[in-house]
Design an enzyme around this catalytic site. Structure first.
Site, mmCIF file in Angstrom:
data_model
loop_
_atom_site.group_PDB
_atom_site.id
_atom_site.type_symbol
_atom_site.label_atom_id
_atom_site.label_comp_id
_atom_site.label_asym_id
_atom_site.label_seq_id
_atom_site.Cartn_x
_atom_site.Cartn_y
_atom_site.Cartn_z
ATOM 1 N N ALA A 14 0.823 -1.214 0.000
ATOM 2 C CA ALA A 14 0.000 0.000 0.000
ATOM 3 C C ALA A 14 0.852 1.257 0.000
ATOM 4 C CB ALA A 14 -0.948 -0.004 1.203
ATOM 5 N N GLY A 15 2.018 1.196 -0.676
ATOM 6 C CA GLY A 15 2.779 2.406 -0.936
ATOM 7 C C GLY A 15 2.221 3.112 -2.158
ATOM 8 N N GLY A 16 3.013 4.012 -2.731
ATOM 9 C CA GLY A 16 2.517 4.804 -3.845
ATOM 10 C C GLY A 16 2.082 3.980 -5.038
ATOM 11 N N PHE A 117 17.757 18.942 -9.720
ATOM 12 C CA PHE A 117 18.029 17.657 -9.084
ATOM 13 C C PHE A 117 19.143 16.968 -9.868
ATOM 14 C CE2 PHE A 117 16.298 14.596 -6.020
ATOM 15 C CZ PHE A 117 15.648 15.463 -5.150
ATOM 16 N N ASP A 218 10.065 -8.698 0.213
ATOM 17 C CA ASP A 218 9.002 -9.709 0.287
ATOM 18 C C ASP A 218 8.515 -10.140 -1.098
ATOM 19 O OD1 ASP A 218 9.368 -8.362 2.690
ATOM 20 O OD2 ASP A 218 7.301 -8.615 3.351
ATOM 21 N N GLN A 237 21.327 1.085 -5.801
ATOM 22 C CA GLN A 237 21.818 2.459 -5.701
ATOM 23 C C GLN A 237 22.189 2.835 -4.277
ATOM 24 O OE1 GLN A 237 19.247 6.239 -6.163
ATOM 25 N NE2 GLN A 237 20.290 6.016 -8.126
ATOM 26 N N HIS A 239 22.804 6.100 -2.141
ATOM 27 C CA HIS A 239 22.586 7.545 -2.141
ATOM 28 C C HIS A 239 23.760 8.210 -1.432
ATOM 29 C CE1 HIS A 239 20.754 11.459 -1.647
ATOM 30 N NE2 HIS A 239 19.697 11.067 -2.328
ATOM 31 N N GLU A 252 18.514 14.826 -1.888
ATOM 32 C CA GLU A 252 19.263 15.474 -2.956
ATOM 33 C C GLU A 252 18.778 16.906 -3.182
ATOM 34 O OE1 GLU A 252 19.963 14.044 -7.493
ATOM 35 O OE2 GLU A 252 20.088 12.563 -5.894
ATOM 36 N N HIS A 350 20.116 2.708 -0.794
ATOM 37 C CA HIS A 350 18.915 3.517 -1.000
ATOM 38 C C HIS A 350 17.838 2.886 -1.871
ATOM 39 C CE1 HIS A 350 16.427 7.032 -1.275
ATOM 40 N NE2 HIS A 350 16.671 7.219 -2.559
ATOM 41 N N GLU A 381 9.210 -0.064 -6.781
ATOM 42 C CA GLU A 381 10.604 -0.465 -6.580
ATOM 43 C C GLU A 381 10.817 -1.966 -6.678
ATOM 44 O OE1 GLU A 381 14.358 0.245 -3.480
ATOM 45 O OE2 GLU A 381 12.407 1.166 -3.064
ATOM 46 N N LEU A 398 9.449 8.392 -7.714
ATOM 47 C CA LEU A 398 8.066 8.801 -7.480
ATOM 48 C C LEU A 398 7.289 8.879 -8.792
ATOM 49 C CD1 LEU A 398 8.454 11.535 -4.688
ATOM 50 C CD2 LEU A 398 7.689 9.171 -4.440
#
Length: 578
Positions: A14-16, A117, A218, A237, A239, A252, A350, A381, A398
């Protein structure tokens, strides 16, 4: 006791990405979201600096410039058609979030504000460009809240604090998932026509990580144990700006607003490594530059294994208003006042560029010919489209979750609408029950936390920013040994209610799976590309390695590698100069 549920679409996580998929799927089909966390605690909420799109609100910009930066930043391992699609759809995705109420920072004339960025340039690398749309340094938090509100508006059904531990297959197609309910200890079988995994990354395999404790791989581990390969796992990656010794991310956006990196001699060293964009070079280049400064004796801190982040020259209102969380992190965790003092930082694990292989519709695909697995999807991800290639640009994560979460949610709903509910195999929860009974059935054995600590410490030492054949071989032997120890692991808490120790044991198995695929793929790739840097093979080798790795689990538990070509486009591999 096993509890049965039936839905058309089941989304795991239930992330983005999961919430964005749920918005699309729930408009068309009966949809459930199964999450080990309450949705607004998902890791998307920690993303700070921005979400990118070529809106051209502040400076001239175009999606094709964005696509070029994505491909070049990913060291040409990016599948270019997918990157072009993402960058073209970015503009509408951002305006959709705005219309749903996301409180972006604004320009004086009321448009969405944008800032610089790392790795984002105008006119194919000419100079930095302002492309990152942002809500102070809480952009991920705002996206997560906005998407969750839209899910509540649509009456999406949530099962919170349910750990998905297995994928149910029937005659080569998806039939559902098996989950463990933390509050009761009961197993639940969610029967479904289509399933989408959006479970996030696996950075907790490293000692120093910006990842939450819940990011344990998972989804990738569950599907891998069901015969699905994992793609490009060697690319993880690091960071460059994590809180010294803790790994908590300092966005960043700090460098986007004008922060600079200094070594022990107070030299702005990035001018030597990336003379054009300096501190706004892609993350892999900055992380290796920091590593090189430390290696040559110009590090800072008690062990001289960090560098300084300097924002003292910035106006106080910029630091306080545009970077409030980062400022507070420095004060709380380091007891440093960033407006007047230097902030110690070091690279932190990261983001996983690799994961479950998918196409641009979010469908999980197999092999070089990319045959879809009927009813199985992934986004975010835990998935590999691949739009990030060997090194993700900041703010593209994002964007990835909203673009491909949307596309995956649409396609899984369309698939569900055109098919019947699959049958379930006999005892669908059997493998999970056997695993849990095995952990609970021992009166003594190895401590799970000790095994996890050994994994994290050794991955940090042997498979972090710089790798060699020797270090990776040593790490692989250690992982195999830790796997044997896990077979003798036990949990002291044998209760049914909120048995977090039991779930942490299962999460350790997930981490061991992801760590082993990473190390095996990194051993095979004897070149340096993006975030994968081999000190014994320091050059990129396009002749032999312009291809994706696919790691399969064989029946005896060993890992078999296959490869598939990168999907090329208008951008020809060239030297990455910044």
């Amino acid at each position: 006791m096993t509890v049965m549920h039936t839905y058309d679409c089941v989304i795991v996580g239930a992330g983005g990405a999961g919430l964005r998929a749920a918005i699309e799927a729930s408009d068309r089909q009966r949809t459930a979201v199964v999450s080990k966390l309450y949705p607004t605690r998902s890791h998307t909420g920690t993303a700070q600096g921005g979400v990118c799109a070529a809106l051209a609100n502040v400076e001239e910009d175009y999606p094709e410039w964005h696509a070029f930066d994505t491909v070049k930043g990913g060291d040409y391992l990016v599948d270019q058609p997918a990157a072009q699609l993402m960058c073209e759809e970015a503009v509408d995705a951002i305006y959709e979030l705005e219309h749903w109420g996301l409180p972006f920072n604004r320009t004086p004339d009321g448009k969405i504000d944008q800032r610089r960025f790392g790795g984002h340039t105008r006119n194919h690398g000419e100079a930095p460009v302002k492309r990152a749309c942002y809500a102070a340094d809480r952009t991920g938090h705002m996206i997560l809240q906005t998407l969750y509100q839209q899910c509540l508006k649509r009456d999406v059904r949530f099962f919170n604090e349910f750990y998905v531990l297995d994928l149910v297959m029937s005659d080569g197609r998806v039939a559902g998932v098996v989950a463990y309910e933390l509050a009761t200890g009961e197993l639940h079988v969610f029967r479904a026509k289509s399933v989408l995994f959006a479970t996030g990354g696996f950075g907790r395999m490293f000692k120093v990580s910006s990842n939450a404790h819940s990011l344990t791989g998972d989804g990738p581990s569950v599907v891998w144990r069901r015969g699905i390969p994992l793609e490009d796992m060697e690319f993880f990656q690091f960071h460059p700006t994590g809180v010294y010794k803790m790994g908590i991310l300092l966005s960043e956006a700090v460098r986007g607003e004008g922060g600079i990196l200094l070594n022990s001699e107070l030299e702005r060293f990035m001018e030597r490594y990336a003379p054009t964009v300096k501190d706004l070079a892609p993350r892999d280049l900055v992380s290796r530059a920091i590593y090189q400064e430390i290696k040559e004796g110009r590090g800072v801190g008690p062990n001289r294994d960090g560098v300084w982040l300097d924002v003292r020259h910035l106006p106080r209102e910029v630091i306080e208003e545009k970077l409030p969380d980062v400022t507070e992190f420095a004060r709380v965790y380091l007891q440093v006042e960033p407006t007047t003092e230097l902030v110690p930082i070091q690279p932190t694990a990261h983001y996983a560029m690799g994961g479950i292989p998918t196409d641009v519709e979010g469908r999980v695909v197999l092999g070089e010919d990319e045959t879809p697995v009927p009813g199985l999807y992934a986004a975010g991800e835990c998935a590999c489209v691949s739009v990030h290639g060997a090194n993700r640009l900041g703010t593209n994560s994002l964007l990835d979750i909203v673009v491909f979460g949307c596309r995956g949610g649409k396609d899984m709903a369309e698939f569900a609408a055109g098919t019947d509910l699959p049958g379930l195999p006999e005892r669908p929860e059997g493998m999970v029950r056997d695993l849990l009974d095995g952990l609970l059935g021992k009166e003594k054995g190895y401590n799970v936390a000790d095994i996890r600590t050994q994994l994290q410490d050794n991955m940090f030492d042997l498979a972090f920013v710089v790798r060699t054949e020797e270090s990776l071989n040593k790490m692989h032997d250690i992982i195999r040994g830790l796997g044997d120890l896990f077979g003798e692991a036990y949990v002291q808490d044998t209760g049914r209610v909120f048995n977090t120790e039991l779930m942490e044991a299962v999460e350790l198995r997930f981490l061991l799976d992801c760590a082993e695929t990473l190390v095996v793929a990194a051993l095979a790739r004897d070149e340096s590309r993006g975030a994968h840097f081999r000190d014994d093979h320091r050059l990129r080798d396009d002749a032999n390695w312009l291809k994706h790795s696919l790691a399969y689990r064989d029946d005896d538990g060993s890992i078999r590698l296959e490869f598939k070509p990168v999907k090329m486009g208008p951008y020809v591999p060239m030297e990455r100069k910044y």
